[in-house]
Design an enzyme around this catalytic site. Structure first.
Site, mmCIF file in Angstrom:
data_model
loop_
_atom_site.group_PDB
_atom_site.id
_atom_site.type_symbol
_atom_site.label_atom_id
_atom_site.label_comp_id
_atom_site.label_asym_id
_atom_site.label_seq_id
_atom_site.Cartn_x
_atom_site.Cartn_y
_atom_site.Cartn_z
ATOM 1 C CG ASP A 183 38.699 48.200 41.378
ATOM 2 O OD1 ASP A 183 38.311 49.166 42.052
ATOM 3 O OD2 ASP A 183 39.256 47.196 41.870
ATOM 4 C CE1 TYR A 211 44.538 45.691 44.658
ATOM 5 C CE2 TYR A 211 43.491 46.627 42.725
ATOM 6 C CZ TYR A 211 43.391 46.020 43.965
ATOM 7 O OH TYR A 211 42.158 45.746 44.488
HETATM 8 N N1 LIG Z 1 38.723 45.402 47.452
HETATM 9 C C1 LIG Z 1 39.526 44.391 47.697
HETATM 10 O O1 LIG Z 1 39.905 44.113 48.849
HETATM 11 C C2 LIG Z 1 39.998 43.551 46.552
HETATM 12 C C3 LIG Z 1 40.735 42.375 46.775
HETATM 13 C C4 LIG Z 1 41.150 41.629 45.671
HETATM 14 C C5 LIG Z 1 40.823 42.040 44.384
HETATM 15 N N2 LIG Z 1 40.121 43.202 44.203
HETATM 16 C C6 LIG Z 1 39.727 43.665 42.835
HETATM 17 O O2 LIG Z 1 38.996 42.627 42.228
HETATM 18 C C7 LIG Z 1 39.567 42.289 40.968
HETATM 19 C C8 LIG Z 1 39.322 40.836 40.720
HETATM 20 O O3 LIG Z 1 40.001 40.012 41.679
HETATM 21 P P1 LIG Z 1 40.646 38.620 41.247
HETATM 22 O O4 LIG Z 1 41.656 38.835 40.199
HETATM 23 O O5 LIG Z 1 41.045 37.900 42.477
HETATM 24 O O6 LIG Z 1 39.358 37.928 40.594
HETATM 25 P P2 LIG Z 1 39.028 36.752 39.589
HETATM 26 O O7 LIG Z 1 38.513 37.373 38.339
HETATM 27 O O8 LIG Z 1 38.130 35.836 40.329
HETATM 28 O O9 LIG Z 1 40.395 35.977 39.288
HETATM 29 C C9 LIG Z 1 41.184 36.286 38.178
HETATM 30 C C10 LIG Z 1 42.412 35.395 38.193
HETATM 31 O O10 LIG Z 1 42.025 34.050 37.942
HETATM 32 C C11 LIG Z 1 42.747 33.551 36.807
HETATM 33 N N3 LIG Z 1 41.958 32.550 36.064
HETATM 34 C C12 LIG Z 1 42.340 31.268 35.841
HETATM 35 N N4 LIG Z 1 41.402 30.606 35.175
HETATM 36 C C13 LIG Z 1 40.412 31.470 34.951
HETATM 37 C C14 LIG Z 1 39.150 31.353 34.316
HETATM 38 N N5 LIG Z 1 38.725 30.212 33.755
HETATM 39 N N6 LIG Z 1 38.361 32.431 34.276
HETATM 40 C C15 LIG Z 1 38.755 33.597 34.846
HETATM 41 N N7 LIG Z 1 39.940 33.771 35.463
HETATM 42 C C16 LIG Z 1 40.764 32.718 35.521
HETATM 43 C C17 LIG Z 1 43.052 34.793 35.995
HETATM 44 O O11 LIG Z 1 44.126 34.477 35.136
HETATM 45 P P3 LIG Z 1 44.341 35.254 33.748
HETATM 46 O O12 LIG Z 1 44.670 36.658 34.107
HETATM 47 O O13 LIG Z 1 45.524 34.527 33.159
HETATM 48 O O14 LIG Z 1 43.101 35.130 32.928
HETATM 49 C C18 LIG Z 1 43.404 35.762 37.106
HETATM 50 O O15 LIG Z 1 44.719 35.506 37.585
HETATM 51 C C19 LIG Z 1 41.031 42.724 41.084
HETATM 52 O O16 LIG Z 1 41.620 43.011 39.831
HETATM 53 C C20 LIG Z 1 40.902 43.971 41.911
HETATM 54 O O17 LIG Z 1 40.569 45.060 41.068
HETATM 55 C C21 LIG Z 1 39.692 43.942 45.259
#
Ligand SMILES: NC(=O)c1ccc[n+]([C@@H]2O[C@H](COP(=O)([O-])OP(=O)(O)OC[C@H]3O[C@@H](n4cnc5c(N)ncnc54)[C@H](OP(=O)(O)O)[C@@H]3O)[C@@H](O)[C@H]2O)c1
Length: 309
Positions: free
Chosen positions: A45, A50
């Site tokens: 995705d 981004y």
């Molecule tokens: N459609 C939309 O409006 C929208 C908005 C936001 C995001 N998105 C999509 O959704 C995806 C996921 O969003 P997100 O990154 O906010 O989701 P997430 O998976 O909930 O959060 C990941 C972040 O949390 C950190 N983290 C810290 N401790 C963690 C743990 N124990 N387990 C997992 N992660 C941990 C990760 O660090 P590390 O990388 O160091 O592991 C990373 O920075 C994005 O990549 C994007 O593709 C879409």
């Protein structure tokens, strides 16, 4: 990897979000990609916004991986358009959609996008313009399938007045702790209860189920809107106690239980991982194989602080 219905085909129930690879070198991006593929995740995705500048993460992905044509064919590339950070606006005009797709194709070094999502609803949307862009992109073979993100049922209905392609996905924020799209209907009509407030236009999960639209859960481990993960976070002590107990019982790590809470939902959702840590990808993917019981699913829901009237 468990699969879910996705348009006329199927796709993995856990997919890899690339929003946070902007500052990663080639080697960690390759490791992340390999971990995903080995875990059965062949769906990536993206979004044009981004990274620090437009198309930055898309470029980092393609430049780091240098996929062969054969390997490109093995994966699903999804990206989004419609947000214009430089001008503080949303834009679903024909010109913007077509221009952004051309930019994404160049950045991703590919001749077609498997899925294009409209990122956030544009208040000034003209469905006929979106339809013209979609028709042209589809006819040129540049986009294979279309969907939306952060859209309400009525906004999707409005697009459908002109768009003829099926809208096959709606990417929505969902984690155990940030779950208004699930928690609100449970508290429907409870006067004075915050949880009863409709924030999704009303019944978006049910609407997607009725219309064969796959819900993709973004920020699956964030406590709120980019507020940090709830896993291991003392602010969510009660929830983590339940998660840790279930993780021990299923012999998995806590992130697998947080994943399983989403994949257990009968809407057959996809979890959009955001982690850049290969081991977390493997651990989360394991969660898709777990079928939480109804009692366990509701215990997690209640432990996250949601009301069960
Ligand atoms: N459609 C939309 O409006 C929208 C908005 C936001 C995001 N998105 C999509 O959704 C995806 C996921 O969003 P997100 O990154 O906010 O989701 P997430 O998976 O909930 O959060 C990941 C972040 O949390 C950190 N983290 C810290 N401790 C963690 C743990 N124990 N387990 C997992 N992660 C941990 C990760 O660090 P590390 O990388 O160091 O592991 C990373 O920075 C994005 O990549 C994007 O593709 C879409």
């Amino acid at each position: 990897m468990k699969t879910v219905p996705f348009g006329s085909t199927v796709a993995p129930s856990v997919i890899a979000g690339m929003m946070r690879i902007d500052d990663k070198d080639d080697a960690p991006i390759r490791e992340l990609y390999r971990a995903a593929r080995d875990a059965g995740i062949d769906f990536f995705d993206h979004a044009d916004i981004y990274g620090g500048s437009m198309h930055h993460c898309e470029s980092r992905f393609a430049d780091a991986l240098q996929l062969s044509a054969a390997e490109r064919d093995e994966i699903v590339l999804q990206t989004k358009c419609g947000i214009v950070p430089a001008q503080g606006m949303f834009d679903f005009s024909y010109e913007h959609i077509v221009t952004q797709v051309e930019g994404s194709l160049r950045a991703l070094r590919t001749d077609r996008l498997d899925v294009l999502l409209l990122h956030r609803p544009d208040a000034l949307v003209e469905p006929e313009e979106v339809a013209r862009a979609f028709d042209e992109l589809e006819a040129a073979g540049k986009v294979r399938a279309f969907g939306v993100s952060n859209h309400t049922p009525r906004q999707i209905d409005l697009l459908r007045t002109a768009v003829t392609q099926p809208l096959i996905a709606n990417q929505l924020q969902l984690s155990i702790t940030h779950a208004p799209i699930i928690a609100q209907p449970i508290a429907m009509n409870m006067a004075g209860e915050e949880q009863a407030v409709v924030r999704d236009g009303g019944g978006i999960v049910e609407y997607c189920r009725l219309n064969g639209i796959t819900v993709q859960a973004w920020s699956p481990f964030q406590g709120g809107f980019f507020t940090g993960v709830f896993l291991g976070n003392p602010e969510y002590a009660e929830l983590n106690a339940v998660i840790d107990r279930l993780a021990a019982a299923y012999d998995v790590t806590p992130i697998a239980i947080a994943t399983a809470w989403i994949t257990r939902h009968p809407a057959k959702m996809q979890v959009v991982l955001g982690t850049t840590t290969p081991q977390r990808v493997r651990d989360a993917a394991a969660g898709a194989e777990i079928e939480l019981t109804r009692a366990e699913w509701y215990e997690l829901f209640r432990a996250a602080g949601h009301l069960l009237p």
